[in-house]
Design a protein around this motif. Structure first.
Motif, PDB file in Angstrom:
ATOM      1  N   ARG A   1      -1.882  -3.662  10.285  1.00 46.84           N
ATOM      2  CA  ARG A   1      -2.741  -4.564  11.047  1.00 46.84           C
ATOM      3  C   ARG A   1      -3.452  -5.544  10.118  1.00 46.84           C
ATOM      4  O   ARG A   1      -3.743  -6.682  10.512  1.00 46.84           O
ATOM      5  N   ALA A   2      -3.732  -5.120   8.892  1.00 47.03           N
ATOM      6  CA  ALA A   2      -4.377  -5.995   7.919  1.00 47.03           C
ATOM      7  C   ALA A   2      -3.393  -6.963   7.275  1.00 47.03           C
ATOM      8  O   ALA A   2      -3.778  -7.763   6.415  1.00 47.03           O
ATOM      9  N   GLY A   3      -2.111  -6.888   7.663  1.00 44.70           N
ATOM     10  CA  GLY A   3      -1.127  -7.813   7.146  1.00 44.70           C
ATOM     11  C   GLY A   3      -0.459  -7.368   5.866  1.00 44.70           C
ATOM     12  O   GLY A   3       0.225  -8.170   5.206  1.00 44.70           O
ATOM     13  N   ALA A   4      -0.609  -6.110   5.485  1.00 39.95           N
ATOM     14  CA  ALA A   4      -0.014  -5.596   4.253  1.00 39.95           C
ATOM     15  C   ALA A   4       1.215  -4.741   4.569  1.00 39.95           C
ATOM     16  O   ALA A   4       1.404  -4.284   5.707  1.00 39.95           O
ATOM     17  N   GLU A   5       2.034  -4.522   3.570  1.00 42.04           N
ATOM     18  CA  GLU A   5       3.240  -3.711   3.700  1.00 42.04           C
ATOM     19  C   GLU A   5       2.954  -2.284   3.249  1.00 42.04           C
ATOM     20  O   GLU A   5       2.258  -2.064   2.253  1.00 42.04           O
ATOM     21  N   VAL A   6       3.478  -1.313   3.988  1.00 46.07           N
ATOM     22  CA  VAL A   6       3.374   0.086   3.575  1.00 46.07           C
ATOM     23  C   VAL A   6       4.618   0.415   2.752  1.00 46.07           C
ATOM     24  O   VAL A   6       5.742   0.390   3.258  1.00 46.07           O
ATOM     25  N   VAL A   7       4.409   0.714   1.483  1.00 48.06           N
ATOM     26  CA  VAL A   7       5.517   0.998   0.564  1.00 48.06           C
ATOM     27  C   VAL A   7       6.128   2.359   0.859  1.00 48.06           C
ATOM     28  O   VAL A   7       7.355   2.515   0.918  1.00 48.06           O
ATOM     29  N   ALA A   8       5.260   3.371   1.049  1.00 47.31           N
ATOM     30  CA  ALA A   8       5.740   4.735   1.295  1.00 47.31           C
ATOM     31  C   ALA A   8       4.576   5.619   1.694  1.00 47.31           C
ATOM     32  O   ALA A   8       3.410   5.312   1.402  1.00 47.31           O
ATOM     33  N   LEU A   9       4.899   6.713   2.388  1.00 49.01           N
ATOM     34  CA  LEU A   9       3.960   7.811   2.572  1.00 49.01           C
ATOM     35  C   LEU A   9       4.382   8.923   1.617  1.00 49.01           C
ATOM     36  O   LEU A   9       5.575   9.258   1.535  1.00 49.01           O
ATOM     37  N   VAL A  10       3.422   9.483   0.906  1.00 51.22           N
ATOM     38  CA  VAL A  10       3.703  10.477  -0.128  1.00 51.22           C
ATOM     39  C   VAL A  10       2.958  11.766   0.204  1.00 51.22           C
ATOM     40  O   VAL A  10       1.749  11.740   0.443  1.00 51.22           O
ATOM     41  N   THR A  11       3.659  12.892   0.228  1.00 53.06           N
ATOM     42  CA  THR A  11       3.018  14.177   0.508  1.00 53.06           C
ATOM     43  C   THR A  11       3.629  15.263  -0.364  1.00 53.06           C
ATOM     44  O   THR A  11       4.835  15.223  -0.655  1.00 53.06           O
TER      45      THR A  11
ATOM     46  N   LEU B   1      12.263   4.797  10.800  1.00 49.38           N
ATOM     47  CA  LEU B   1      13.412   4.001  11.197  1.00 49.38           C
ATOM     48  C   LEU B   1      13.027   2.588  11.628  1.00 49.38           C
ATOM     49  O   LEU B   1      13.590   1.604  11.132  1.00 49.38           O
ATOM     50  N   ARG B   2      12.087   2.460  12.561  1.00 51.90           N
ATOM     51  CA  ARG B   2      11.750   1.134  13.067  1.00 51.90           C
ATOM     52  C   ARG B   2      10.881   0.352  12.097  1.00 51.90           C
ATOM     53  O   ARG B   2      11.045  -0.857  11.949  1.00 51.90           O
ATOM     54  N   ARG B   3       9.959   1.047  11.428  1.00 50.27           N
ATOM     55  CA  ARG B   3       9.069   0.373  10.481  1.00 50.27           C
ATOM     56  C   ARG B   3       9.649   0.324   9.071  1.00 50.27           C
ATOM     57  O   ARG B   3       9.156  -0.431   8.230  1.00 50.27           O
ATOM     58  N   GLY B   4      10.631   1.160   8.801  1.00 47.78           N
ATOM     59  CA  GLY B   4      11.264   1.147   7.488  1.00 47.78           C
ATOM     60  C   GLY B   4      10.406   1.716   6.377  1.00 47.78           C
ATOM     61  O   GLY B   4      10.549   1.332   5.209  1.00 47.78           O
ATOM     62  N   VAL B   5       9.521   2.655   6.716  1.00 47.85           N
ATOM     63  CA  VAL B   5       8.623   3.245   5.712  1.00 47.85           C
ATOM     64  C   VAL B   5       9.168   4.605   5.301  1.00 47.85           C
ATOM     65  O   VAL B   5       9.253   5.511   6.145  1.00 47.85           O
ATOM     66  N   PRO B   6       9.541   4.791   4.050  1.00 43.51           N
ATOM     67  CA  PRO B   6      10.056   6.101   3.630  1.00 43.51           C
ATOM     68  C   PRO B   6       8.949   7.139   3.527  1.00 43.51           C
ATOM     69  O   PRO B   6       7.796   6.818   3.224  1.00 43.51           O
ATOM     70  N   LEU B   7       9.315   8.396   3.777  1.00 44.74           N
ATOM     71  CA  LEU B   7       8.413   9.527   3.592  1.00 44.74           C
ATOM     72  C   LEU B   7       8.914  10.326   2.403  1.00 44.74           C
ATOM     73  O   LEU B   7      10.031  10.859   2.428  1.00 44.74           O
ATOM     74  N   LEU B   8       8.115  10.392   1.347  1.00 46.78           N
ATOM     75  CA  LEU B   8       8.486  11.115   0.137  1.00 46.78           C
ATOM     76  C   LEU B   8       7.819  12.483   0.174  1.00 46.78           C
ATOM     77  O   LEU B   8       6.605  12.602  -0.035  1.00 46.78           O
ATOM     78  N   THR B   9       8.577  13.516   0.497  1.00 46.58           N
ATOM     79  CA  THR B   9       8.039  14.877   0.584  1.00 46.58           C
ATOM     80  C   THR B   9       8.184  15.580  -0.766  1.00 46.58           C
ATOM     81  O   THR B   9       8.963  15.166  -1.623  1.00 46.58           O
ATOM     82  N   GLY B  10       7.428  16.665  -0.930  1.00 42.35           N
ATOM     83  CA  GLY B  10       7.473  17.403  -2.186  1.00 42.35           C
ATOM     84  C   GLY B  10       7.091  16.544  -3.384  1.00 42.35           C
ATOM     85  O   GLY B  10       7.609  16.728  -4.482  1.00 42.35           O
ATOM     86  N   THR B  11       6.169  15.609  -3.151  1.00 35.12           N
ATOM     87  CA  THR B  11       5.840  14.598  -4.164  1.00 35.12           C
ATOM     88  C   THR B  11       4.330  14.435  -4.252  1.00 35.12           C
ATOM     89  O   THR B  11       3.639  14.465  -3.228  1.00 35.12           O
TER      90      THR B  11
ATOM     91  N   ALA C   1       0.830  -1.210   0.000  1.00 31.51           N
ATOM     92  CA  ALA C   1       0.000   0.000   0.000  1.00 31.51           C
ATOM     93  C   ALA C   1       0.862   1.255   0.000  1.00 31.51           C
ATOM     94  O   ALA C   1       1.900   1.318   0.670  1.00 31.51           O
ATOM     95  N   VAL C   2       0.402   2.251  -0.732  1.00 32.67           N
ATOM     96  CA  VAL C   2       0.962   3.598  -0.698  1.00 32.67           C
ATOM     97  C   VAL C   2      -0.026   4.493   0.029  1.00 32.67           C
ATOM     98  O   VAL C   2      -1.235   4.471  -0.280  1.00 32.67           O
ATOM     99  N   ILE C   3       0.451   5.265   0.997  1.00 34.16           N
ATOM    100  CA  ILE C   3      -0.388   6.188   1.759  1.00 34.16           C
ATOM    101  C   ILE C   3      -0.155   7.591   1.230  1.00 34.16           C
ATOM    102  O   ILE C   3       0.987   8.064   1.199  1.00 34.16           O
ATOM    103  N   VAL C   4      -1.214   8.263   0.818  1.00 37.27           N
ATOM    104  CA  VAL C   4      -1.117   9.636   0.323  1.00 37.27           C
ATOM    105  C   VAL C   4      -1.445  10.573   1.480  1.00 37.27           C
ATOM    106  O   VAL C   4      -2.578  10.632   1.947  1.00 37.27           O
ATOM    107  N   GLY C   5      -0.440  11.305   1.957  1.00 35.99           N
ATOM    108  CA  GLY C   5      -0.598  12.193   3.102  1.00 35.99           C
ATOM    109  C   GLY C   5       0.470  11.896   4.139  1.00 35.99           C
ATOM    110  O   GLY C   5       1.088  10.812   4.131  1.00 35.99           O
ATOM    111  N   ALA C   6       0.700  12.846   5.043  1.00 32.83           N
ATOM    112  CA  ALA C   6       1.726  12.670   6.075  1.00 32.83           C
ATOM    113  C   ALA C   6       1.321  13.376   7.362  1.00 32.83           C
ATOM    114  O   ALA C   6       2.140  13.998   8.015  1.00 32.83           O
ATOM    115  N   GLU C   7       0.030  13.285   7.726  1.00 33.69           N
ATOM    116  CA  GLU C   7      -0.440  13.860   8.979  1.00 33.69           C
ATOM    117  C   GLU C   7      -0.877  12.739   9.913  1.00 33.69           C
ATOM    118  O   GLU C   7      -0.655  11.553   9.613  1.00 33.69           O
ATOM    119  N   ASP C   8      -1.444  13.088  11.036  1.00 34.24           N
ATOM    120  CA  ASP C   8      -1.812  12.070  12.026  1.00 34.24           C
ATOM    121  C   ASP C   8      -2.662  10.959  11.415  1.00 34.24           C
ATOM    122  O   ASP C   8      -2.416   9.775  11.647  1.00 34.24           O
TER     123      ASP C   8
END
Length: 421
Positions: A175-185, A202-212, A157-164
């Protein structure tokens, strides 16, 4: 002919604001208080939020637990909570045309409280081009699929957004058993607690792609990836089978708009005065319909205040009826009372958007940029009414301004200006 049924107070929406308003009104003896909820279960958004963060420090709750407790409190107080019922349109000044399991019905009330909440804008409203594959969600759709219906959502999954709410969506995906590829904002940085962002990266290994930005959805039948574009023009494809659009909340104001209520151009919800009265006599509004989107505790607090205002309006209407006027709640009140509140940048919006000397409700403000311990200055006609240093807020987070200065407002003066220094 559609049947017409009389109630004393009609509350539209069974989220924290609506349920708190109903419980308070019923406990104060407001007569027959009825809550309409189009979903099958009352509680609003919290009922789909399986994580904690609700309740208080002394008594923390999960979202579903809070939803159940609010609904139970309303029923115990004597309010009728009806689910699966949709308010379609206005059929009179305080009449609403509804449809539910028992068919169409017109409900006639002495007062109406709108607490219809807010929603995230979906992919179509954000004008993201591409195909129409399966695997595209908003946060609310994701939480319902995972927590309410136990549906599988995909594997990447890709998450669009970087807020709470974006980080909460990432937790739901895991929790659904899927991998988060990246958060994009498209923003230059995240809008959540630094510790939470650091843990995710760092712990989850999910990159945050800003300006994207997500420039295109790919795939037929099922999503196969998203094309992203950086602000400098670089493009890439992230392979995934799920994308979740988060944040970008807007008020559920359709019923308010159909009723011709004045809308605040900054929040896009109904404009209200300090008693949460709208421009339609006898109609009040509370919760995230006024400001998308605040915490459940803020919505509940406004629901309680709306109940107090409705109780006072019903009492005044009852006194008028005894005197022979037969007025409905709020019909004798001139609106908008008080004077408008205007903001200087970087403040974006404030609610309530009008002020009277009798106001007691704290004001909620949003800022367009980060403020650290700002000094809020309130002036009217070049006269300083109040200065207050408040806790800082990042963009997308709220400031709270007390109303203890409201008694100094000249109700016949010019607009009241709020400046952050």
């Amino acid at each position: 002919m559609t049947a017409v049924r009389q109630v004393d107070v009609l509350v539209v929406g069974a989220g924290p604001a609506g349920l708190t308003a109903a419980a308070t009104l019923a406990a104060r003896g407001a007569g027959r208080v009825e809550v309409l909820e189009r979903e099958r279960t009352p509680g609003g958004v919290p009922r789909t939020c399986a994580h904690g963060g609700f309740g208080s420090w002394r008594r923390p709750l999960t979202g579903p637990r809070l939803a159940r407790e609010l609904a139970d409190a309303a029923v115990r107080a004597g309010a009728a909570v009806r689910t699966g019922v949709t308010a379609l349109d206005w059929a009179g000044p305080l009449d609403l045309a509804t449809v539910g399991p028992q068919g169409p019905e017109i409900l006639r009330a002495r007062a109406v409280v709108l607490a219809t909440g807010a929603r995230e804008r979906p992919r179509a409203a954000r004008l993201v081009p591409g195909t129409r594959p399966a695997g595209v969600y908003t946060t609310g759709e994701l939480q319902q699929a995972v927590h309410l219906y136990r549906q599988p959502i995909g594997t990447r999954a890709v998450i669009v957004g970087a807020e709470d709410v974006s980080y909460a969506a990432a937790d739901t995906v895991r929790r659904a058993g899927a991998e988060v590829v990246a958060l994009v904002t498209d923003l230059p940085a995240h809008r959540t607690a630094p510790a939470r962002a650091l843990d995710t990266r760092l712990r989850r290994g999910v990159p945050l792609l800003t300006g994207t930005v997500v420039a295109e959805l790919l795939g037929h039948g099922r999503l196969s990836g998203v094309r992203i574009r950086h602000h400098d023009g670089r493009a890439a494809v992230l392979p995934c089978d799920t994308v979740v659009f988060t944040g970008d909340f807007v008020p559920e104001h359709e019923l308010a708009r159909l009723g011709g209520l004045t809308l605040d151009p900054r929040t896009r919800g109904p404009a209200v005065d300090g008693a949460l009265r709208t421009s339609r006599p006898g109609v009040f509004a509370a919760g995230n319909l006024l400001h998308a989107v605040e915490r459940a505790a803020t919505a509940a607090r406004e629901g309680a205040l709306a109940a107090a205002a409705v109780t006072a309006a019903l009492a005044a209407a009852g006194a008028g009826a005894a005197a022979g006027s037969g007025a409905a709640a709020g019909s004798g009140a001139a609106w908008p009372e008080g004077v408008p509140l205007i903001l200087d940048p970087p403040l974006r919006w404030i609610t309530p958007s009008r002020v009277t000397p009798a106001d007691t409700l704290p004001y909620t403000l949003r800022t367009a940029s980060r403020l650290t311990r700002p000094l809020l200055e309130i002036t009217q006609d070049d006269r300083v009414l109040h200065r207050e240093r408040v806790r800082g807020a990042a963009a997308g987070r709220s400031l709270t301004l007390t109303a203890r200065w409201a008694h100094r407002v000249d109700a016949k003066g010019g607009p009241v200006r709020v400046t952050a220094r």
